[in-house]
Design a protein around this motif. Structure first.
Motif, short mmCIF file in Angstrom:
data_model
loop_
_atom_site.label_atom_id
_atom_site.label_comp_id
_atom_site.label_asym_id
_atom_site.label_seq_id
_atom_site.Cartn_x
_atom_site.Cartn_y
_atom_site.Cartn_z
N ARG A 328 0.83 -1.21 0.00
CA ARG A 328 0.00 0.00 0.00
C ARG A 328 0.86 1.25 0.00
O ARG A 328 0.53 2.24 -0.67
N ALA A 329 1.95 1.24 0.75
CA ALA A 329 2.81 2.42 0.80
C ALA A 329 3.49 2.68 -0.54
O ALA A 329 3.70 3.84 -0.92
N LEU A 330 3.82 1.62 -1.27
CA LEU A 330 4.48 1.77 -2.57
C LEU A 330 3.48 1.95 -3.70
O LEU A 330 3.90 2.19 -4.84
N GLY A 331 2.19 1.81 -3.44
CA GLY A 331 1.19 2.02 -4.47
C GLY A 331 1.15 0.95 -5.53
O GLY A 331 0.87 1.23 -6.70
N TYR A 332 1.40 -0.30 -5.16
CA TYR A 332 1.34 -1.39 -6.14
C TYR A 332 -0.09 -1.61 -6.61
O TYR A 332 -1.04 -1.40 -5.84
N PRO A 333 -0.27 -2.02 -7.85
CA PRO A 333 -1.65 -2.29 -8.33
C PRO A 333 -2.29 -3.49 -7.65
O PRO A 333 -3.51 -3.63 -7.68
N GLY A 334 -1.50 -4.38 -7.07
CA GLY A 334 -2.04 -5.54 -6.35
C GLY A 334 -1.44 -5.60 -4.97
O GLY A 334 -0.33 -5.12 -4.73
N GLY A 335 -2.18 -6.20 -4.04
CA GLY A 335 -1.71 -6.29 -2.67
C GLY A 335 -1.68 -7.70 -2.13
O GLY A 335 -1.46 -7.89 -0.93
N LEU A 337 -0.36 -11.80 -1.84
CA LEU A 337 0.92 -12.50 -1.87
C LEU A 337 1.19 -13.09 -3.25
O LEU A 337 2.35 -13.15 -3.69
N ALA A 338 0.14 -13.52 -3.93
CA ALA A 338 0.32 -14.03 -5.30
C ALA A 338 0.89 -12.95 -6.22
O ALA A 338 1.73 -13.24 -7.09
N PHE A 339 0.46 -11.70 -6.03
CA PHE A 339 1.00 -10.60 -6.84
C PHE A 339 2.48 -10.40 -6.56
O PHE A 339 3.28 -10.20 -7.50
N LEU A 340 2.89 -10.47 -5.30
CA LEU A 340 4.30 -10.28 -4.96
C LEU A 340 5.15 -11.44 -5.47
O LEU A 340 6.29 -11.23 -5.92
N LEU A 341 4.63 -12.65 -5.39
CA LEU A 341 5.38 -13.80 -5.92
C LEU A 341 5.63 -13.66 -7.41
O LEU A 341 6.71 -13.99 -7.91
N LYS A 342 4.63 -13.20 -8.14
CA LYS A 342 4.79 -13.03 -9.57
C LYS A 342 5.72 -11.86 -9.90
O LYS A 342 6.53 -11.95 -10.84
N LYS A 343 5.65 -10.79 -9.13
CA LYS A 343 6.43 -9.59 -9.42
C LYS A 343 7.92 -9.79 -9.15
O LYS A 343 8.76 -9.40 -9.97
N PHE A 344 8.25 -10.41 -8.02
CA PHE A 344 9.65 -10.49 -7.62
C PHE A 344 10.29 -11.84 -7.90
O PHE A 344 11.50 -11.91 -8.11
N ALA A 345 9.51 -12.93 -7.89
CA ALA A 345 10.08 -14.26 -8.09
C ALA A 345 9.59 -14.93 -9.35
O ALA A 345 10.06 -16.05 -9.66
N ASP A 346 8.66 -14.30 -10.09
CA ASP A 346 8.11 -14.87 -11.31
C ASP A 346 7.53 -16.26 -11.04
O ASP A 346 7.77 -17.22 -11.79
N VAL A 347 6.78 -16.38 -9.95
CA VAL A 347 6.17 -17.64 -9.55
C VAL A 347 4.66 -17.47 -9.58
O VAL A 347 4.13 -16.51 -9.01
N ASP A 348 3.97 -18.39 -10.24
CA ASP A 348 2.51 -18.39 -10.28
C ASP A 348 1.99 -19.23 -9.12
O ASP A 348 2.15 -20.45 -9.09
N ALA A 349 1.37 -18.56 -8.15
CA ALA A 349 0.85 -19.25 -6.98
C ALA A 349 -0.40 -20.05 -7.36
O ALA A 349 -1.27 -19.56 -8.07
#
Length: 793
Positions: A328-335, A337-349
C-alpha cells in the motif's frame, strides 16, 4: 472387453428407446385421455408409482457409496409427482455426484491423474516427489469435500465455545520480557509494553543487495510433527536475523476456527509445522524467537494471523514487518501474496489450494508445496520492498512525513498489538462478532413483527447448535437460509426443508427443532418488537471505534469558524454521536415518502425545521461586505447646504419627484466620476438612495435642472399638438382623456393618403430594432467531422 461392448450397446439402446417413449408421452394430452377412460387413468397411476419407486431406489443406490471422497448427498424421497418438483435440486445433486465420480474413475483408469488421497493401509511420503500429471482444479475440489474426523477432539486442551469475559492468555512463561507475566493485567496484551518500546534494528533502514533464494526444486522443507523436531527447528531459528511466517487456517468444521499448519522459513531452510497435534500448546516455546527483538518477523497480511497465534498457540510477535502495508505504501496495483510472488520471483501461486481442507493428514504433496511456497520467497521479497521503501522516502520532511518505511513499521507494530477476545452473543440487540445485528444492517430487508422474531430466534438457534457441535455457523445454516426461514415462516417439516434447500446435514437431523423454533417465535412475535424500534435502541450502543469512524466521516470542524453561534457549536458537538443508520435526512427532513407503513415503523414525515449538517455562520452584514484587503476611499456623508433661492425659483416647487429619474442621474454621475469615487457603499446602491452632491457640483446640477425643464416644456407642447412621446415617462399632471371626442377605433374617419402617410411617420414601430439582434443558426445544417454546429461563431 467384448462383454462390456455388448452390455454398453444394449444399455444405450434401452435408454434411447425409453427416452423417446417418454418424450412422446409428454407431448400427448394425458389429462384429456384420463377424463375419457377410467381404466387408462388407473393404469397411468400404477405406472407412475412404479417408476417413482424405481427412481427412488436408483437414487438410493447412487448415494450409497458417495461418502468415500466427499459428503454423502441427501437421498430424495419420491413419493408423488409433487415430490419430484420439490426435491428436484437433490436429484440434480445426485446425478452431478455420479458424473463426477465417473469422470474421476475414468481419469484414474486411463492414467490421466493418480489417486490423490491415500486410503487405509496406503503409504505416502510427505514431501516426496509428486510425479505424474495432476489436474489442480479437480484436486482442489477433492481436498475440499473430504469427510475428516475433527482433530480438535484429540487435543489435550479441547476448545470451549461458551467462554465469556476476558480472554486469558495461554502463556506459561514470557521470554524476552520487560514486564513480567505476573504484572500483566487481564485486559492487557501480554507483550504490549515490549511491542510499544521496540525499536527496529539499523539493518532494516540500510539499503543492501537482496539475498537470493534457493531454487525451489533443488530443496525441500522439513516436516515438524514431533516434539523433538520442534526443538531442533527452534535451535536453528535462534541463529537467524529474519524469518518468514505464514499460517493455514480452517474454519468450516470449527466454531472459532483452528490453525492447521504453520510455515516458517529462513534464508536457507523451510519448515512445515503440523499444528493439529495433541501437544500443540507446547509450541509456546517458539516465543523465544517470535518475541525476540533481534529477529525480524516477515508476514503478509498478518492481521488475522496475529489473532490466531494468540488464540490457539499462545504466540506473540515482536518486530513484525507486514509486506501488505508495504504494498500500500508503494502504491502497487495488487496487494496479494500471489501478486508479490509473480512480481519479484516470477512464480505463479496455485491459489486453488487456498480453500482446501488443511486438516488432511498425511498432507498431500500438492498442499505441501503450496504451503512451502508462501514463505520460501518471502524474505527475498522483503529485501526488495525494503530497498524500494528507502529509495522512495523523503527524509527531509519534518516528523517523518515522507518516510514510507517508517509508516510501514508503525502500522506493522499496531497490527502486532491486536488482542484476541472471545466471540460473545447478544440475543436481544444482536451485538458482538457473532450477533445478528451486522447481518441485518448489511441486508436491505424490512421484516414484520413475526418475521423479525423468527429471524432472531433462528439466528440464535444456529449459534447455539454451532457452539454445541463445534462447527461454523455457515456450515450449520447459511445466512440466506436464515432470511428465507424468517420470511416464509414454514409450518411443516417439508416446508422447512424446501425453504432451506439444499439443506445441510444438521438441518435434516434437527428439522423438528427448527420447526418448533419458528412456531414459537411466530406466536411470540405477534406482540413482539418492531424491527425498526430495536434498531433504534442499538444505534446509541455502537462500539466506540465505529462511532469514531462515523463521526470522522461527518466531521465539520474544519469548516466552522472559531467565532460561531451557540447553534453552530451544538451542531459540531453532536456530530460525534451521529448514528450509523439515519432514518431521516438531516438536510431535507424525512428520507422516505409518507405512507402508513413508514409511520408504523417510526419514520416521521413531518419536518418542522431544517437543520443543516454543515452549520452556517450568522448571516450578518459583515458577510456581504468587501474583504478587508480591498482598499478604497468611501464617499463621506456630508450635510448638504441649502440651494440658492434663485435655483429654487427656476426649478419650481410644482415639479414632480421621480425616483427613477434620480437613479438615472446618479448612474450618469457615477460614470463621470473617478473610478475610485464610483465605488459607493453597496447597500446604498441597492436601495437607490439619493446621491448627495458636493458644493463643487452645484453648477452641473443647475444645468441638468434646466435641461429637465426644457424637456418638460417640449413635452407639454407636443401633447398640446396631439402627439405622444415614448421616450419620456408619463407624469400625473396630464389632462384627462376625452373619450367622447376621440375618434372611433372600429369606424375610423376616412383620411386622405397624405394624412395617412404623415400619421404613419409619427407612429413608433415597436419592432423596428428587432432585426438588429444576432442571427440565429440556419435551418440547413451540414455535419462536419470533429466540429459542433450548436453555436456559430
Amino acid at each position: 472387453m467384448d462383454d462390456f461392448t455388448a452390455l454398453h450397446s444394449t444399455t444405450t439402446s434401452a435408454l434411447v428407446a425409453a427416452t423417446r417413449t417418454a418424450s412422446n408421452l409428454a407431448a400427448s394430452d394425458l389429462p384429456f385421455h384420463r377424463s375419457l377412460d377410467a381404466g387408462l387413468s388407473s393404469a397411468l397411476d400404477e405406472q407412475n408409482a412404479r417408476l417413482l419407486s424405481l427412481a427412488e431406489r436408483l437414487l438410493g443406490s447412487a448415494t450409497g457409496g458417495a461418502a468415500e471422497n466427499g459428503v454423502r448427498p441427501h437421498t430424495p424421497r419420491l413419493g408423488s409427482i409433487e415430490s419430484v418438483e420439490g426435491d428436484w435440486r437433490a436429484v440434480v445433486d445426485v446425478v452431478d455426484s455420479l458424473l463426477e465420480r465417473a469422470d474421476t474413475a475414468l481419469d484414474e483408469f486411463t492414467g490421466a491423474v493418480r489417486r490423490l488421497s491415500p486410503g487405509v493401509g496406503e503409504q505416502q511420503k510427505v514431501g516426496g516427489a509428486a510425479g505424474g500429471s495432476v489436474r489442480p482444479g479437480r484436486i482442489a475440489a477433492a481436498l475440499r469435500n473430504r469427510e475428516i474426523e475433527k482433530p480438535q477432539l484429540s487435543f489435550e486442551h479441547m476448545p470451549k465455545n461458551d467462554e465469556t469475559g476476558e480472554f486469558v492468555p495461554l502463556l506459561e512463561s514470557k521470554p524476552h520480557a520487560t514486564k513480567p507475566l505476573e504484572e500483566v493485567q487481564a485486559s492487557e496484551q501480554p507483550y504490549q509494553r515490549e511491542i510499544e518500546q521496540f525499536r527496529y534494528p539499523g539493518s532494516v533502514y540500510s539499503q543492501t543487495e537482496p539475498i537470493p533464494y534457493h531454487s525451489f526444486g533443488s530443496t525441500t522443507a522439513t516436516l515438524v510433527d514431533t516434539v523433538e523436531a520442534m526443538y531442533e527447528m527452534l535451535e536453528e531459528l535462534k541463529q537467524a536475523t529474519e524469518i518468514a511466517i505464514d499460517l493455514e487456517h480452517h474454519d468450516q468444521r470449527s466454531y472459532i476456527g483452528i490453525v492447521s499448519l504453520m510455515q516458517i522459513s529462513t534464508r536457507d531452510k523451510d519448515w512445515i509445522v503440523d499444528t493439529l497435534k495433541p501437544w500443540r500448546r507446547k509450541l509456546q516455546c517458539l516465543n523465544e524467537v517470535f518475541a525476540d527483538p533481534n529477529i525480524i518477523k516477515v508476514l503478509h497480511g498478518a492481521y488475522m494471523d496475529v489473532m490466531w497465534l494468540q488464540r490457539d498457540l499462545g504466540l506473540y510477535l515482536v518486530g513484525l514487518f507486514d509486506t501488505h502495508y508495504a504494498c500500500r505504501a508503494l502504491g502497487y496495483p495488487g496487494g496479494s501474496l500471489a501478486f508479490l510472488l509473480k512480481k519479484f520471483a516470477d512464480v505463479d501461486a496455485q491459489k486453488q489450494y487456498q480453500m482446501a481442507d488443511w486438516r488432511i493428514r498425511p498432507l498431500p504433496q500438492e498442499l505441501f508445496d503450496y504451503a512451502r511456497s508462501d514463505t520460501h520467497y518471502l524474505l527475498y521479497i522483503f529485501d526488495n520492498m525494503r530497498n524500494e521503501l528507502i529509495q522512495r522516502s523523503d527524509l527531509t520532511k519534518p516528523n517523518r512525513e515522507g518516510d514510507k518505511l517508517w509508516d510501514v513499521l508503525q502500522k506493522s507494530s499496531e497490527t502486532a498489538l491486536q488482542r484476541y477476545e472471545h466471540p460473545t452473543y447478544d440475543t436481544e440487540l444482536g451485538q458482538g462478532p457473532m450477533g445478528w445485528y451486522k447481518l441485518l444492517a448489511r441486508t436491505p430487508a424490512l421484516l414484520s413483527k413475526e418475521q423479525f422474531a423468527v429471524f432472531r430466534a433462528v439466528h440464535k438457534w444456529r449459534d447455539d447448535v454451532a457452539r454445541e457441535q463445534d462447527d461454523s455457523v455457515h456450515f450449520v445454516l447459511p445466512n440466506h437460509h436464515v432470511f428465507s426461514l424468517a420470511k416464509q415462516m414454514p409450518e411443516t417439516k417439508e416446508g422447512v426443508l424446501s425453504t432451506a434447500h439444499p439443506a445441510s446435514q444438521t438441518v435434516r437431523l434437527r428439522v423438528d427443532e427448527i420447526l418448533a423454533v419458528v412456531r414459537r417465535a411466530k406466536e411470540a412475535g405477534k406482540e413482539g418488537d418492531e424491527m425498526m424500534d430495536v434498531l433504534k435502541r442499538v444505534e446509541p450502543q455502537l462500539p466506540r471505534k465505529i462511532a469514531r469512524e462515523v463521526a470522522a466521516s461527518h466531521s465539520v470542524a474544519a469548516f466552522v469558524p472559531k467565532a460561531s453561534s451557540p447553534a453552530v457549536n451544538s451542531a459540531v458537538s453532536s456530530s460525534s454521536t451521529l448514528p450509523l443508520r439515519s432514518v431521516t435526512s438531516t438536510f431535507w427532513g424525512s428520507a422516505l415518502g409518507s405512507n402508513a407503513q413508514q409511520e408504523r415503523h417510526g419514520f416521521s414525515t413531518a419536518a418542522p425545521s431544517i437543520s443543516l449538517t454543515v452549520p452556517l455562520p450568522p448571516l450578518t452584514a459583515e458577510i456581504f461586505a468587501d474583504p478587508p484587503e480591498t482598499t478604497y476611499t468611501p464617499v463621506k456623508a456630508m450635510s448638504p447646504e441649502p440651494a440658492p433661492m434663485e435655483a429654487l425659483e427656476d426649478e419650481g416647487h410644482d415639479d414632480i419627484f421621480i425616483l427613477k429619474q434620480l437613479g438615472k442621474k446618479r448612474k450618469r454621475a457615477a460614470l463621470d466620476a473617478e473610478p475610485r469615487d464610483a465605488m459607493m457603499d453597496g447597500m446604498a446602491a441597492n436601495n437607490d438612495e439619493v446621491t448627495i452632491m458636493p458644493d463643487s457640483d452645484t453648477e452641473r446640477a443647475r444645468e441638468k435642472a434646466e435641461r429637465k425643464k426644457a424637456r418638460k416644456e417640449a413635452k407639454r407642447a407636443q401633447r398640446a399638438a396631439g402627439g405622444l412621446d415614448y421616450d419620456e415617462p408619463a407624469v400625473d399632471d396630464q389632462e384627462p382623456f376625452d373619450y367622447t371626442s376621440a375618434p372611433s377605433i372600429l369606424h375610423p374617419p376616412r383620411e386622405s393618403r397624405e394624412e395617412a402617410r404623415e400619421r404613419r411617420k409619427k407612429v413608433v414601430n415597436p419592432y423596428a430594432k428587432s432585426a438588429d439582434v444576432p442571427k440565429a443558426l440556419g435551418r440547413v445544417q451540414k455535419e462536419r467531422s470533429g466540429r459542433s454546429m450548436t453555436y456559430k461563431t
